[in-house]
Motif scaffolding. Structure first.
Motif, PDB file in Angstrom:
ATOM      1  N   THR A 157      30.693  37.595  55.135  1.00 32.06           N
ATOM      2  CA  THR A 157      32.107  37.509  54.791  1.00 32.06           C
ATOM      3  C   THR A 157      32.350  36.143  54.185  1.00 32.06           C
ATOM      4  OG1 THR A 157      32.694  38.985  56.619  1.00 32.06           O
ATOM      5  CG2 THR A 157      34.453  37.671  55.662  1.00 32.06           C
ATOM      6  N   ARG A 158      32.938  36.101  52.992  1.00 31.72           N
ATOM      7  CA  ARG A 158      33.091  34.826  52.309  1.00 31.72           C
ATOM      8  C   ARG A 158      34.296  34.864  51.382  1.00 31.72           C
ATOM      9  NH1 ARG A 158      28.059  33.652  48.751  1.00 31.72           N
ATOM     10  NH2 ARG A 158      29.432  31.995  48.023  1.00 31.72           N
ATOM     11  N   GLN A 159      34.726  33.692  50.989  1.00 24.70           N
ATOM     12  CA  GLN A 159      35.782  33.574  49.989  1.00 24.70           C
ATOM     13  C   GLN A 159      35.140  33.612  48.598  1.00 24.70           C
ATOM     14  OE1 GLN A 159      37.877  29.941  50.994  1.00 24.70           O
ATOM     15  NE2 GLN A 159      39.518  31.100  51.960  1.00 24.70           N
ATOM     16  N   ILE A 160      35.658  34.457  47.739  1.00 26.16           N
ATOM     17  CA  ILE A 160      35.138  34.560  46.374  1.00 26.16           C
ATOM     18  C   ILE A 160      36.315  34.612  45.410  1.00 26.16           C
ATOM     19  CG2 ILE A 160      33.074  35.794  47.143  1.00 26.16           C
ATOM     20  CD1 ILE A 160      34.342  38.352  46.026  1.00 26.16           C
ATOM     21  N   ASP A 161      36.029  34.358  44.166  1.00 25.30           N
ATOM     22  CA  ASP A 161      37.021  34.495  43.110  1.00 25.30           C
ATOM     23  C   ASP A 161      36.584  35.654  42.213  1.00 25.30           C
ATOM     24  OD1 ASP A 161      38.898  34.323  41.164  1.00 25.30           O
ATOM     25  OD2 ASP A 161      38.323  32.331  40.432  1.00 25.30           O
ATOM     26  N   PRO A 162      37.225  36.828  42.335  1.00 24.66           N
ATOM     27  CA  PRO A 162      36.811  37.981  41.526  1.00 24.66           C
ATOM     28  C   PRO A 162      36.853  37.718  40.031  1.00 24.66           C
ATOM     29  CG  PRO A 162      38.317  38.663  43.279  1.00 24.66           C
ATOM     30  CD  PRO A 162      38.347  37.170  43.231  1.00 24.66           C
ATOM     31  N   LEU A 163      37.666  36.763  39.590  1.00 24.60           N
ATOM     32  CA  LEU A 163      37.790  36.498  38.160  1.00 24.60           C
ATOM     33  C   LEU A 163      36.529  35.860  37.579  1.00 24.60           C
ATOM     34  CD1 LEU A 163      41.470  35.181  38.053  1.00 24.60           C
ATOM     35  CD2 LEU A 163      40.626  37.454  37.431  1.00 24.60           C
ATOM     36  N   THR A 164      35.643  35.353  38.444  1.00 23.46           N
ATOM     37  CA  THR A 164      34.411  34.731  37.937  1.00 23.46           C
ATOM     38  C   THR A 164      33.376  35.760  37.512  1.00 23.46           C
ATOM     39  OG1 THR A 164      33.498  34.590  40.185  1.00 23.46           O
ATOM     40  CG2 THR A 164      34.770  32.700  39.394  1.00 23.46           C
ATOM     41  N   VAL A 165      33.573  37.018  37.848  1.00 26.46           N
ATOM     42  CA  VAL A 165      32.660  38.087  37.444  1.00 26.46           C
ATOM     43  C   VAL A 165      33.405  39.009  36.477  1.00 26.46           C
ATOM     44  CG1 VAL A 165      31.195  39.992  38.200  1.00 26.46           C
ATOM     45  CG2 VAL A 165      31.475  37.978  39.657  1.00 26.46           C
ATOM     46  N   PRO A 166      32.948  39.135  35.242  1.00 26.79           N
ATOM     47  CA  PRO A 166      33.655  39.990  34.287  1.00 26.79           C
ATOM     48  C   PRO A 166      33.803  41.426  34.812  1.00 26.79           C
ATOM     49  CG  PRO A 166      32.008  38.656  33.169  1.00 26.79           C
ATOM     50  CD  PRO A 166      31.787  38.458  34.626  1.00 26.79           C
ATOM     51  N   GLY A 167      35.016  41.926  34.862  1.00 25.37           N
ATOM     52  CA  GLY A 167      35.282  43.300  35.271  1.00 25.37           C
ATOM     53  C   GLY A 167      35.438  43.496  36.763  1.00 25.37           C
ATOM     54  N   LEU A 168      35.127  42.469  37.587  1.00 26.54           N
ATOM     55  CA  LEU A 168      35.195  42.658  39.044  1.00 26.54           C
ATOM     56  C   LEU A 168      36.632  42.742  39.535  1.00 26.54           C
ATOM     57  CD1 LEU A 168      33.896  42.878  41.808  1.00 26.54           C
ATOM     58  CD2 LEU A 168      33.762  40.370  41.880  1.00 26.54           C
ATOM     59  N   ASP A 169      37.494  41.886  39.037  1.00 20.29           N
ATOM     60  CA  ASP A 169      38.888  41.918  39.477  1.00 20.29           C
ATOM     61  C   ASP A 169      39.522  43.269  39.152  1.00 20.29           C
ATOM     62  OD1 ASP A 169      41.319  40.519  40.513  1.00 20.29           O
ATOM     63  OD2 ASP A 169      42.022  40.872  38.465  1.00 20.29           O
ATOM     64  N   GLU A 170      39.239  43.783  37.952  1.00 23.01           N
ATOM     65  CA  GLU A 170      39.781  45.094  37.574  1.00 23.01           C
ATOM     66  C   GLU A 170      39.194  46.202  38.441  1.00 23.01           C
ATOM     67  OE1 GLU A 170      40.037  42.276  34.181  1.00 23.01           O
ATOM     68  OE2 GLU A 170      38.475  42.880  35.591  1.00 23.01           O
ATOM     69  N   ALA A 171      37.891  46.111  38.750  1.00 22.17           N
ATOM     70  CA  ALA A 171      37.249  47.146  39.577  1.00 22.17           C
ATOM     71  C   ALA A 171      37.838  47.160  40.982  1.00 22.17           C
ATOM     72  CB  ALA A 171      35.740  46.909  39.629  1.00 22.17           C
ATOM     73  N   LEU A 172      38.082  45.975  41.549  1.00 26.32           N
ATOM     74  CA  LEU A 172      38.655  45.912  42.903  1.00 26.32           C
ATOM     75  C   LEU A 172      40.066  46.474  42.942  1.00 26.32           C
ATOM     76  CD1 LEU A 172      37.379  42.417  44.076  1.00 26.32           C
ATOM     77  CD2 LEU A 172      36.723  44.635  45.011  1.00 26.32           C
ATOM     78  N   ARG A 173      40.738  46.486  41.785  1.00 24.13           N
ATOM     79  CA  ARG A 173      42.087  47.064  41.723  1.00 24.13           C
ATOM     80  C   ARG A 173      42.068  48.525  41.278  1.00 24.13           C
ATOM     81  NH1 ARG A 173      45.711  43.273  38.207  1.00 24.13           N
ATOM     82  NH2 ARG A 173      43.760  42.811  37.116  1.00 24.13           N
ATOM     83  N   GLY A 174      40.856  49.081  41.077  1.00 19.76           N
ATOM     84  CA  GLY A 174      40.738  50.498  40.789  1.00 19.76           C
ATOM     85  C   GLY A 174      40.772  50.870  39.325  1.00 19.76           C
ATOM     86  N   PHE A 175      40.717  49.889  38.426  1.00 20.18           N
ATOM     87  CA  PHE A 175      40.733  50.208  37.003  1.00 20.18           C
ATOM     88  C   PHE A 175      39.358  50.735  36.568  1.00 20.18           C
ATOM     89  CE2 PHE A 175      44.195  47.103  37.228  1.00 20.18           C
ATOM     90  CZ  PHE A 175      45.197  47.814  36.575  1.00 20.18           C
TER      91      PHE A 175
END
Length: 525
Positions: A157-175
């Motif tokens: 379990t860790r703190q991460i910034d989804p924006l540092t991985v291309p497409g990860l932030d969108e994937a976590l939001r279901g896009f």
């Protein structure tokens, strides 16, 4: 054409174009040379079928035709498209089987970390060298599962910034996922790459894990630069794989949430553990009508007074019916009695107020209860006030083995507008026990013929040999007798037993039991 020694003796225009760019153009490929040798020797392989193999980058099927000069003309039929179609069908079947195995494996465990571990490991078996599964955050921290082919799965379990991985932030939001070819492998941060990953990252695929209405997380697939990139077919399979994993993860999370809610509510419905309170021993046993259920219509509670000078309030009851519906009303009665604790010294008033609360509720069930107010005296004896509301009379087991029935009686609650009850008092000398029990004990049906009730008389006779027995042992003994009496596999009612015991050694050496101890009960109301 091949001669008797297997060398190329001639070729037509199409064959010349085929062999022009191949080294050793006078020598046929090994698969064709072996087929020619067998054909000339007259020993074809009956299990091999039509000879087939590759020539350069193409796949061919060969069929022989003899010539007049003793050579063999081998006609090569291009079957590259057919071979590719077969390979595609094989890969599709393998992927479908893998998805089916994944779904079956994941659904066999309703534990979220276990589901994440299995999904990540299977992704490395079928999709990529490494896989990283990320579930939605709790606060600002994400659960991250790293899997590397042939290595142990690591979860953290860790703190991460989804924006540092291309497409990860969108994937976590279901896009929908972006194509793998749009993601620059050099932009992947170090926390994504599992320890032990060989070589630099060559290709990356990020896909969402769809859940039940909300995203269940995201899956990152990594291949090294020595592996081929993700083909369109592999990207489609990865999305199918992710949808199955997301469904299982979502089901596991829903189950975990429901289990936590059930456990929280169950804590308020389960009978409490009993022990010594203000110098008096309490013991209880509870068994539901259905062995797979934990709560039912029987209950008991012990509410200690604020100090030893105050009475301890004990309630044991039986709600009509079994199962969860009865347990819901049981919880309401227990909460109501808890709210009425300031009035606990007046049993009749408590019963009347409880009766009014039940009559105004939507429940159409009634209940029977027995209430006890318990106080230890300075000489070690225990004074009891007992009130029955339509319930079986309490039994007092004296230290010398005598069994006395307490003559308290009253009307049940939740059925009639008015409640009447009679309270009796008694004193327990050291070693005496007062037994409160529900009709699940006396109405246990079984015996030699399987149709006889255990009954109150048989219970009293069994208790006559229990004089001086500790309360914990006494309730265990009563439960065991009822269980042994039951016809194997037969249905039975809920069973609850509570023992209130004046412990031995509660009086100093030479003290005598107070007047009335071990004597008859006294009516007070």
């Amino acid at each position: 054409m091949l001669d008797s020694r297997g060398r190329i003796a001639g070729r037509n225009r199409a064959a010349r174009r085929l062999t022009a760019s191949s080294p050793g153009s006078d020598v046929p490929p090994s698969w064709l040379a072996e087929a020619h040798r067998r054909h000339v020797a007259g020993t074809p392989d009956p299990t091999a079928g039509t000879p087939a193999g590759t020539f350069g980058s193409r796949s061919y099927e060969a069929r022989p035709s003899p010539t007049r000069d003793g050579h063999v003309a081998w006609w090569l039929f291009d079957r590259t498209d057919l071979a590719q179609a077969h390979e595609t069908v094989r890969e599709t079947r393998e992927r479908a089987d893998a998805a089916s195995r994944l779904f079956s494996t994941l659904l066999s465990s309703l534990n979220v970390p276990r589901c994440a571990e299995v999904a990540a490991r299977m992704a490395t078996d079928h999709l990529a060298e490494a896989a990283v599964l990320i579930t939605p955050p709790t606060g600002h921290r994400y659960a991250v599962t790293h899997a590397l082919r042939g290595r142990r799965v690591v979860q953290e379990t860790r703190q991460i910034d989804p924006l540092t991985v291309p497409g990860l932030d969108e994937a976590l939001r279901g896009f929908p996922p972006v194509p793998a070819r749009w993601i620059n492998p050099d932009a992947i941060p170090d926390w994504v790459i599992p320890e032990g990953f060989s070589g630099p990252v060559g290709s990356v695929l990020v896909t969402p894990l769809p859940g039940h209405g909300v995203p269940a997380g995201a899956l990152i697939l990594l291949r090294s630069d020595t592996e081929k990139g993700f083909s369109p077919e592999e990207e489609v399979f990865a999305r199918l794989f992710a949808s199955r994993a997301g469904t299982a993860l979502s089901a596991a999370r829903l189950y975990s949430e429901q289990t936590a809610i059930t456990a929280t509510l169950m804590r308020e419905l389960l009978p409490p553990p009993l022990s010594r309170v203000h110098g008096v021993d309490y013991a209880g046993r509870y068994r539901t009508a259905l062995d797979h259920e934990r709560v039912g219509g029987d209950f008991y509670d012990v509410h200690p007074g604020p100090d030893e000078s105050a009475e301890t309030f004990v309630a044991l009851g039986d709600v009509a019916g079994k199962g969860l519906d009865a347990a819901v009303l049981t919880g309401k009665i227990r909460n109501t009695l808890h709210a009425l604790l300031p009035l606990a010294s007046d049993h009749l008033r408590v019963l009347r107020m409880l009766n009014g609360a039940l009559l105004t509720s939507h429940h159409a069930r009634f209940a029977t209860l027995v209430l006890a107010s318990v106080k230890r005296q300075d000489d070690g004896a225990v004074r009891l006030r007992l009130t029955s509301a339509g319930h079986l009379p309490p039994l007092v087991v004296r230290a010398d083995g005598r069994v006395e029935e307490m003559p308290t009686q009253g009307t049940l609650v939740g059925a009639l507008p008015e409640v009447t009850a009679r309270t009796v008092e008694t004193v327990l000398a050291p070693g005496d026990t007062c037994l409160l029990y529900t009709d699940g004990i006396t109405e246990a049906r079984g015996g030699p013929l399987g149709d006889e009730l255990f009954g109150e008389e048989r219970l009293r006779q069994a208790l006559e040999g229990c004089g001086g027995m500790p309360g914990e042992a006494l309730v265990e003994h009563v439960q065991m007798l009822a269980a042994q009496w039951l016809e194997p596999g037969s249905r039975h009612d809920d069973m609850a037993v509570v023992a209130i015991t004046a412990p031995r050694g509660g009086t100093s050496a030479g003290d005598r039991a107070p007047a009335g101890a071990g004597g008859r009960a006294r009516r007070t109301a």
